[in-house]
Write a protein that holds these residues in place. Sequence first.
Motif, PDB file in Angstrom:
ATOM      1  N   THR A   1      -3.543  -5.429  14.627  1.00  0.00           N
ATOM      2  CA  THR A   1      -4.604  -5.140  13.662  1.00  0.00           C
ATOM      3  C   THR A   1      -4.189  -5.607  12.271  1.00  0.00           C
ATOM      4  OG1 THR A   1      -5.324  -3.249  14.970  1.00  0.00           O
ATOM      5  CG2 THR A   1      -6.026  -3.308  12.659  1.00  0.00           C
ATOM      6  N   HIS A   2      -2.956  -5.302  11.893  1.00  0.00           N
ATOM      7  CA  HIS A   2      -2.428  -5.720  10.592  1.00  0.00           C
ATOM      8  C   HIS A   2      -2.443  -7.254  10.467  1.00  0.00           C
ATOM      9  CE1 HIS A   2       0.161  -5.829   7.071  1.00  0.00           C
ATOM     10  NE2 HIS A   2       0.951  -6.666   7.724  1.00  0.00           N
ATOM     11  N   THR A   3      -2.026  -7.940  11.516  1.00  0.00           N
ATOM     12  CA  THR A   3      -1.974  -9.401  11.505  1.00  0.00           C
ATOM     13  C   THR A   3      -3.373  -9.994  11.422  1.00  0.00           C
ATOM     14  OG1 THR A   3       0.090  -9.382  12.746  1.00  0.00           O
ATOM     15  CG2 THR A   3      -1.188 -11.419  12.799  1.00  0.00           C
ATOM     16  N   ILE A   4      -4.299  -9.465  12.188  1.00  0.00           N
ATOM     17  CA  ILE A   4      -5.673  -9.981  12.170  1.00  0.00           C
ATOM     18  C   ILE A   4      -6.298  -9.778  10.792  1.00  0.00           C
ATOM     19  CG2 ILE A   4      -8.007  -9.603  13.092  1.00  0.00           C
ATOM     20  CD1 ILE A   4      -6.580  -9.126  15.840  1.00  0.00           C
ATOM     21  N   GLU A   5      -6.068  -8.614  10.186  1.00  0.00           N
ATOM     22  CA  GLU A   5      -6.573  -8.377   8.833  1.00  0.00           C
ATOM     23  C   GLU A   5      -5.957  -9.366   7.851  1.00  0.00           C
ATOM     24  OE1 GLU A   5      -5.629  -4.253   8.253  1.00  0.00           O
ATOM     25  OE2 GLU A   5      -7.377  -3.578   9.404  1.00  0.00           O
ATOM     26  N   GLY A   6      -4.686  -9.695   8.036  1.00  0.00           N
ATOM     27  CA  GLY A   6      -4.027 -10.688   7.186  1.00  0.00           C
ATOM     28  C   GLY A   6      -4.654 -12.063   7.338  1.00  0.00           C
TER      29      GLY A   6
ATOM     30  N   ASP B   1      -7.676 -12.688   8.337  1.00  0.00           N
ATOM     31  CA  ASP B   1      -9.030 -12.599   7.793  1.00  0.00           C
ATOM     32  C   ASP B   1      -9.025 -12.764   6.274  1.00  0.00           C
ATOM     33  OD1 ASP B   1     -11.821 -12.234   7.958  1.00  0.00           O
ATOM     34  OD2 ASP B   1     -11.613 -10.086   7.569  1.00  0.00           O
ATOM     35  N   SER B   2      -8.078 -12.113   5.606  1.00  0.00           N
ATOM     36  CA  SER B   2      -8.040 -12.215   4.141  1.00  0.00           C
ATOM     37  C   SER B   2      -7.565 -13.590   3.685  1.00  0.00           C
ATOM     38  CB  SER B   2      -7.153 -11.111   3.550  1.00  0.00           C
ATOM     39  OG  SER B   2      -5.803 -11.336   3.863  1.00  0.00           O
TER      40      SER B   2
ATOM     41  N   HIS C   1      -1.145  -1.572  16.326  1.00  0.00           N
ATOM     42  CA  HIS C   1      -0.979  -1.464  14.868  1.00  0.00           C
ATOM     43  C   HIS C   1      -0.656  -2.833  14.261  1.00  0.00           C
ATOM     44  CE1 HIS C   1       0.421  -0.133  10.934  1.00  0.00           C
ATOM     45  NE2 HIS C   1       1.497  -0.867  11.157  1.00  0.00           N
ATOM     46  N   TRP C   2       0.342  -3.524  14.815  1.00  0.00           N
ATOM     47  CA  TRP C   2       0.757  -4.807  14.237  1.00  0.00           C
ATOM     48  C   TRP C   2      -0.278  -5.894  14.468  1.00  0.00           C
ATOM     49  CZ3 TRP C   2       3.670  -4.869  10.372  1.00  0.00           C
ATOM     50  CH2 TRP C   2       4.622  -3.869  10.200  1.00  0.00           C
TER      51      TRP C   2
ATOM     52  N   ASN D   1       0.820  -1.210   0.000  1.00  0.00           N
ATOM     53  CA  ASN D   1       0.000   0.000   0.000  1.00  0.00           C
ATOM     54  C   ASN D   1       0.857   1.265   0.000  1.00  0.00           C
ATOM     55  OD1 ASN D   1      -2.500  -1.384   0.009  1.00  0.00           O
ATOM     56  ND2 ASN D   1      -2.253  -1.748   2.201  1.00  0.00           N
TER      57      ASN D   1
END
Length: 180
Positions: free
Chosen positions: A136-141, A143-144, A133-134, A51
């Motif tokens: 949230t980033h990991t959880i979004e990863g 999830d995808s 921050h990390w 991004n």
Amino acid sequence: MNDEDSKKDCEHLAMPQSVPRGLLRHLIPRLLKDADMTGTQIMQEFSDRTNGEWNPSPGTIYPLLASLEEDGFIETVKIEGRSKTYHLSDEGRKRLAHIIKLRKGGVGHKTGLGPKLWEQFLDPSERVRFHIHWMTHTIEGFDSLAGTLKSKDRQLLLKHLEEINLKVSSIIDTLKSGGT
């Protein structure tokens, strides 16, 4: 001095580069495993996948491409003017498969070193924001990825998320009770 000038003066002191030295040497062959690309396309791919947070410079990419080509890992398949299109050579495919087999695809211990070290120099309130921050980033990863995983990997992820859930629940209980 206004806030904007102050911000510019401190840009060089912002979060240090968190991409470990030498990682590009492993990522470029992984990119070229699936598609032939030019140096410009490779730089754009890194920008797109992060991004816009990581934009390796031409001064980094092109010497590395030359080195990978010299080592027989990649080869030029097309030249148009000054633009070269590269792909992973047969030898490069073999070497990449060997590396993946040896490493089982894991580079997490090396990619996590920069953030771990950086965290050690943060104040507690900065650490909270850093970890949020990390996390949230990991959880979004996760999830995808969840819908794309094969059964074995789904079970592995589920097992680890359940263990993490227990730890997170314990932290929540401690915070709610005011304990330490």
